[in-house]
Motif scaffolding. Structure first.
Motif, PDB file in Angstrom:
ATOM      1  N   LYS A   1       0.810  -1.213   0.000  1.00  0.00           N
ATOM      2  CA  LYS A   1       0.000   0.000   0.000  1.00  0.00           C
ATOM      3  C   LYS A   1       0.846   1.267   0.000  1.00  0.00           C
ATOM      4  O   LYS A   1       0.323   2.352  -0.243  1.00  0.00           O
ATOM      5  CB  LYS A   1      -0.934   0.002   1.210  1.00  0.00           C
ATOM      6  N   HIS A   2       2.118   1.146   0.304  1.00  0.00           N
ATOM      7  CA  HIS A   2       2.980   2.326   0.335  1.00  0.00           C
ATOM      8  C   HIS A   2       3.210   2.849  -1.081  1.00  0.00           C
ATOM      9  O   HIS A   2       3.540   2.094  -1.994  1.00  0.00           O
ATOM     10  CB  HIS A   2       4.320   1.997   0.983  1.00  0.00           C
ATOM     11  N   THR A   3       3.017   4.153  -1.253  1.00  0.00           N
ATOM     12  CA  THR A   3       3.257   4.788  -2.545  1.00  0.00           C
ATOM     13  C   THR A   3       4.750   5.041  -2.728  1.00  0.00           C
ATOM     14  O   THR A   3       5.565   4.783  -1.835  1.00  0.00           O
ATOM     15  CB  THR A   3       2.487   6.101  -2.650  1.00  0.00           C
ATOM     16  N   LYS A   4       5.084   5.588  -3.881  1.00  0.00           N
ATOM     17  CA  LYS A   4       6.487   5.875  -4.172  1.00  0.00           C
ATOM     18  C   LYS A   4       7.051   6.903  -3.202  1.00  0.00           C
ATOM     19  O   LYS A   4       8.168   6.744  -2.683  1.00  0.00           O
ATOM     20  CB  LYS A   4       6.613   6.386  -5.616  1.00  0.00           C
ATOM     21  N   THR A   5       6.286   7.955  -2.923  1.00  0.00           N
ATOM     22  CA  THR A   5       6.777   8.977  -1.991  1.00  0.00           C
ATOM     23  C   THR A   5       6.861   8.437  -0.564  1.00  0.00           C
ATOM     24  O   THR A   5       7.720   8.870   0.210  1.00  0.00           O
ATOM     25  CB  THR A   5       5.847  10.198  -2.034  1.00  0.00           C
ATOM     26  N   ASP A   6       5.989   7.500  -0.209  1.00  0.00           N
ATOM     27  CA  ASP A   6       6.086   6.877   1.121  1.00  0.00           C
ATOM     28  C   ASP A   6       7.399   6.117   1.260  1.00  0.00           C
ATOM     29  O   ASP A   6       8.072   6.190   2.299  1.00  0.00           O
ATOM     30  CB  ASP A   6       4.906   5.931   1.351  1.00  0.00           C
ATOM     31  N   LEU A   7       7.766   5.374   0.212  1.00  0.00           N
ATOM     32  CA  LEU A   7       9.034   4.633   0.239  1.00  0.00           C
ATOM     33  C   LEU A   7      10.226   5.586   0.327  1.00  0.00           C
ATOM     34  O   LEU A   7      11.194   5.332   1.060  1.00  0.00           O
ATOM     35  CB  LEU A   7       9.143   3.754  -1.006  1.00  0.00           C
ATOM     36  N   ILE A   8      10.149   6.698  -0.411  1.00  0.00           N
ATOM     37  CA  ILE A   8      11.245   7.668  -0.386  1.00  0.00           C
ATOM     38  C   ILE A   8      11.400   8.246   1.024  1.00  0.00           C
ATOM     39  O   ILE A   8      12.519   8.387   1.543  1.00  0.00           O
ATOM     40  CB  ILE A   8      10.985   8.790  -1.407  1.00  0.00           C
ATOM     41  N   GLN A   9      10.278   8.567   1.666  1.00  0.00           N
ATOM     42  CA  GLN A   9      10.341   9.131   3.010  1.00  0.00           C
ATOM     43  C   GLN A   9      10.884   8.119   4.017  1.00  0.00           C
ATOM     44  O   GLN A   9      11.686   8.471   4.895  1.00  0.00           O
ATOM     45  CB  GLN A   9       8.957   9.611   3.430  1.00  0.00           C
ATOM     46  N   LEU A  10      10.502   6.851   3.909  1.00  0.00           N
ATOM     47  CA  LEU A  10      11.016   5.828   4.812  1.00  0.00           C
ATOM     48  C   LEU A  10      12.526   5.653   4.659  1.00  0.00           C
ATOM     49  O   LEU A  10      13.260   5.524   5.644  1.00  0.00           O
ATOM     50  CB  LEU A  10      10.293   4.502   4.554  1.00  0.00           C
ATOM     51  N   ILE A  11      12.972   5.625   3.397  1.00  0.00           N
ATOM     52  CA  ILE A  11      14.419   5.465   3.151  1.00  0.00           C
ATOM     53  C   ILE A  11      15.174   6.688   3.646  1.00  0.00           C
ATOM     54  O   ILE A  11      16.268   6.573   4.238  1.00  0.00           O
ATOM     55  CB  ILE A  11      14.663   5.231   1.645  1.00  0.00           C
ATOM     56  N   ALA A  12      14.611   7.886   3.415  1.00  0.00           N
ATOM     57  CA  ALA A  12      15.285   9.114   3.866  1.00  0.00           C
ATOM     58  C   ALA A  12      15.388   9.156   5.390  1.00  0.00           C
ATOM     59  O   ALA A  12      16.403   9.603   5.944  1.00  0.00           O
ATOM     60  CB  ALA A  12      14.530  10.334   3.340  1.00  0.00           C
ATOM     61  N   GLU A  13      14.346   8.701   6.077  1.00  0.00           N
ATOM     62  CA  GLU A  13      14.405   8.662   7.545  1.00  0.00           C
ATOM     63  C   GLU A  13      15.438   7.650   8.018  1.00  0.00           C
ATOM     64  O   GLU A  13      16.178   7.912   8.968  1.00  0.00           O
ATOM     65  CB  GLU A  13      13.022   8.303   8.097  1.00  0.00           C
ATOM     66  N   LYS A  14      15.505   6.506   7.362  1.00  0.00           N
ATOM     67  CA  LYS A  14      16.445   5.462   7.780  1.00  0.00           C
ATOM     68  C   LYS A  14      17.889   5.896   7.572  1.00  0.00           C
ATOM     69  O   LYS A  14      18.761   5.630   8.413  1.00  0.00           O
ATOM     70  CB  LYS A  14      16.147   4.188   6.987  1.00  0.00           C
ATOM     71  N   LYS A  15      18.150   6.596   6.473  1.00  0.00           N
ATOM     72  CA  LYS A  15      19.525   6.988   6.128  1.00  0.00           C
ATOM     73  C   LYS A  15      19.854   8.415   6.545  1.00  0.00           C
ATOM     74  O   LYS A  15      20.929   8.928   6.186  1.00  0.00           O
ATOM     75  CB  LYS A  15      19.733   6.832   4.623  1.00  0.00           C
ATOM     76  N   ASN A  16      18.933   9.055   7.296  1.00  0.00           N
ATOM     77  CA  ASN A  16      19.161  10.418   7.786  1.00  0.00           C
ATOM     78  C   ASN A  16      19.467  11.392   6.656  1.00  0.00           C
ATOM     79  O   ASN A  16      20.354  12.262   6.775  1.00  0.00           O
ATOM     80  CB  ASN A  16      20.296  10.429   8.816  1.00  0.00           C
ATOM     81  N   LEU A  17      18.742  11.269   5.563  1.00  0.00           N
ATOM     82  CA  LEU A  17      18.904  12.190   4.443  1.00  0.00           C
ATOM     83  C   LEU A  17      18.115  13.459   4.701  1.00  0.00           C
ATOM     84  O   LEU A  17      17.165  13.487   5.477  1.00  0.00           O
ATOM     85  CB  LEU A  17      18.437  11.534   3.141  1.00  0.00           C
ATOM     86  N   LYS A  18      18.490  14.517   4.021  1.00  0.00           N
ATOM     87  CA  LYS A  18      17.837  15.797   4.198  1.00  0.00           C
ATOM     88  C   LYS A  18      16.443  15.784   3.587  1.00  0.00           C
ATOM     89  O   LYS A  18      16.247  15.363   2.466  1.00  0.00           O
ATOM     90  CB  LYS A  18      18.680  16.903   3.558  1.00  0.00           C
ATOM     91  N   PHE A  19      15.490  16.269   4.367  1.00  0.00           N
ATOM     92  CA  PHE A  19      14.104  16.339   3.898  1.00  0.00           C
ATOM     93  C   PHE A  19      13.869  17.656   3.168  1.00  0.00           C
ATOM     94  O   PHE A  19      14.354  18.706   3.601  1.00  0.00           O
ATOM     95  CB  PHE A  19      13.131  16.240   5.076  1.00  0.00           C
ATOM     96  N   PRO A  20      13.130  17.650   2.078  1.00  0.00           N
ATOM     97  CA  PRO A  20      12.774  18.922   1.421  1.00  0.00           C
ATOM     98  C   PRO A  20      11.755  19.684   2.250  1.00  0.00           C
ATOM     99  O   PRO A  20      11.086  19.137   3.133  1.00  0.00           O
ATOM    100  CB  PRO A  20      12.188  18.468   0.081  1.00  0.00           C
ATOM    101  N   ASN A  21      11.643  20.964   1.967  1.00  0.00           N
ATOM    102  CA  ASN A  21      10.697  21.807   2.708  1.00  0.00           C
ATOM    103  C   ASN A  21       9.262  21.442   2.359  1.00  0.00           C
ATOM    104  O   ASN A  21       8.962  20.935   1.274  1.00  0.00           O
ATOM    105  CB  ASN A  21      10.945  23.281   2.380  1.00  0.00           C
ATOM    106  N   ASP A  22       8.362  21.709   3.286  1.00  0.00           N
ATOM    107  CA  ASP A  22       6.945  21.470   3.038  1.00  0.00           C
ATOM    108  C   ASP A  22       6.413  22.420   1.971  1.00  0.00           C
ATOM    109  O   ASP A  22       6.940  23.532   1.784  1.00  0.00           O
ATOM    110  CB  ASP A  22       6.132  21.646   4.318  1.00  0.00           C
TER     111      ASP A  22
END
Length: 545
Positions: free
Chosen positions: A501-522
């Motif tokens: 059920k996870h969309t593409k952006t959901d997967l990107i956010q999970l990977i970014a959280e796991k690897k401590n990558l920089k999040f884009p602004n809201d």
């Protein structure tokens, strides 16, 4: 069982006492015939309530549609009307049976019977290289019983939809299911002498003038398809019919199609036969797909499938099973028709292109039996104008019905009714109960059903808005350039728990959280407010990036 008990008590409260629910379970027809309780009470003693407790097929409906009852009522109305004009009306309910592959069980067992599972039909992966596709046609006949049970608040009359099943076996690799194949199959059925009784009016001796098709709303037969409707107009002109109607059930309700019922008999025959082993059937063991040797192999397998299905029975009727139409097409202009439909209205009016029949053995057969014109030709524009005129008439009738209904429910004009619909779309939480009651009555729904449907659509719009915001936020991120499959592999390697059920952006956010990558602004300037969109070109302002 509780529902069956309530129906019995309501329908025959004077004849049946107020029996307990446990008693209903004891004396009904169930699958535990050899148990001690069954032998003690009813099995072998001619005591049976004729109520089956067997489970429904595990290909159930995944989502209930609010307008499903409209489609059921429309189909039932057409079938009842056809039953009153039985001598001059043909009713053909058709549906493609699941493909039959070589070397595997033709009937797939999806799991243990005691587990509560459902799945969508035709979902499992199967290759079409060495497979056959049975297309089942059920020539419907409606039987109404004379026994009518009447009580203070209920009238029950038994109506049985039965008929003669006919199966055409196509080779999946060489003969895919298309609009034109389904269309030319009708002429193939016309050419089979054993089916003459279903197409011929026994009083006049001519072809029946009213044809009704009940379909599954698939891509090759959807009643809303312009290609399908254009071909229905051509069918009427070619066979000199009064009318041809194609109807279907609502999406995800295809199991209501009467053509689904013969599938159980087909599955039983195929299950008894077992796998069609290529080592025993195919003379050319290593034939490449698409070659003449491959076609010869598949023709032999099709003969085996036909022989197997002819042993099946539906009710008291033996199955008729024949080879499909192959490439023996009377009409073969699909590309030209689709190109015409793509034209603008001005382009259609300027198009003078015509179509004509293809000289083939099938045309010669039906011309000799039914007297059709072997030199038949037509114009795309004439068929389109005929179709458009009928649609305009229907729209005028629908507009008058809506106007009358709106006035009946207290709306002075149709514009006020449109304003109500806009209010429902805009202010979901602030809809007055009086509006809900009036709109539900107008839509032939209960207020609860209408409220649930509005909530469902509102949640769907909110989810779409959230997905758009998330996509806009992450679209410039490096991970966004990867495919979903690559992101799933990366998440798996990083030991991230995710679901389908996870969309593409959901997967990107999970990977970014796991690897401590920089999040884009809201996204601040994305409101999704449709009222802010200019309604006139003059109100648009040019902006520079």
């Amino acid at each position: 069982m509780s529902q069956a008990r309530e129906i019995l008590l309501t329908a025959a409260s004077e004849k049946i006492p107020n029996i307990a629910l446990s008693t209903c379970y004891t004396y009904t027809q169930n699958f535990r015939k050899n148990t001690y309780q069954a032998k003690r009470h009813h099995f072998g003693q001619d005591v049976n309530a004729k109520i089956s407790l067997k489970k429904l097929p595990r290909v159930g409906m995944m989502e209930e549609r609010a307008n499903a009852h409209y489609c059921r009522a429309h189909v039932n109305f057409e079938l009842e009307k056809a039953a009153s004009e039985e001598t001059d009306t043909l009713v053909d309910a058709k549906d493609a049976k699941g493909i039959v592959c070589s070397d595997i069980d033709p009937v797939q067992n999806i799991g243990k019977s005691w587990l509560d599972k459902t799945r969508q039909d035709h979902q499992f992966d199967q290759s079409r290289t060495n497979a056959c596709t049975p297309m089942t046609h059920l020539f419907l006949k409606t039987i109404s019983s004379d026994a009518i049970i009447q009580s203070s608040n209920l009238t029950v009359m038994n109506v049985v939809r039965t008929g003669q099943p006919v199966t055409l076996v196509n080779i999946s690799f060489f003969e895919p299911e298309t609009v034109y194949r389904c269309f030319n199959e009708l002429f193939h059925l016309l050419s089979i002498p054993a089916l003459d009784i279903f197409f011929r009016n026994q009083e006049t001796g001519n072809i029946r003038k009213k044809w009704i098709f009940v379909v599954d709303n698939g891509p090759s037969e959807a009643p809303a398809s312009t290609v399908v409707r254009m071909l229905l107009v051509r069918l009427v002109n070619f066979l000199n019919l009064e009318k041809a109607t194609q109807i279907s059930f609502e999406k995800l309700n295809s199991k209501d199609n009467p053509a689904e019922r013969p599938h159980a008999s087909e599955n039983l025959a195929l299950s008894k036969h077992g796998p069609f082993k290529s080592a025993e059937i195919f003379p050319h063991k290593n034939a490449k797909p698409g070659t003449p040797k491959h076609l010869e192999n598949m023709e032999l397998m099709a003969e085996q499938v036909i022989s197997c299905l002819r042993s099946a029975k539906f009710g008291q009727n033996q199955f008729y099973c024949f080879r499909g139409v192959k490439d023996n097409f009377i009409f073969d202009d699909e590309d030209d028709l689709r190109n015409f439909i793509k034209l603008s209205e001005h382009g259609k009016n300027e198009c003078a292109k015509e179509f004509k029949v293809v000289e083939c053995p099938l045309l010669a057969d039906i011309s000799q039996v039914w007297g059709v014109n072997r030199d038949f030709s037509g114009s795309y524009l004439e068929d389109y104008n005929h179709l458009s005129n009928s649609l305009v008439d229907n729209l005028l009738i629908a507009r008058e019905v809506i106007k009358s209904s709106a006035q009946f429910h207290g709306f002075n004009t149709t514009d006020q009714l449109i304003q109500v619909t806009h209010m429902i779309r805009r202010d979901y939480n602030d809809i007055p109960d009086s509006v809900i009651d009036s709109a539900a009555l107008l839509a032939w729904l209960t207020p609860v059903q209408l409220t649930d449907e509005i909530k469902k659509q509102h949640d769907k719009m909110e989810q779409g808005l959230d997905n758009d915001k998330s996509r806009e936020r992450w679209k410039n991120h490096d991970l966004f350039k990867k495919t979903v499959a690559d992101l799933q592999t990366e998440a798996k390697n990083a030991h991230i728990i995710y679901s389908a059920k996870h969309t593409k952006t959901d997967l990107i956010q999970l990977i970014a959280e796991k690897k401590n990558l920089k999040f884009p602004n809201d996204i601040d300037n994305y409101q999704g407010n449709l009222s802010d969109i200019p309604s006139d070109i003059s109100n648009l302002k040019a902006t520079k990036d």
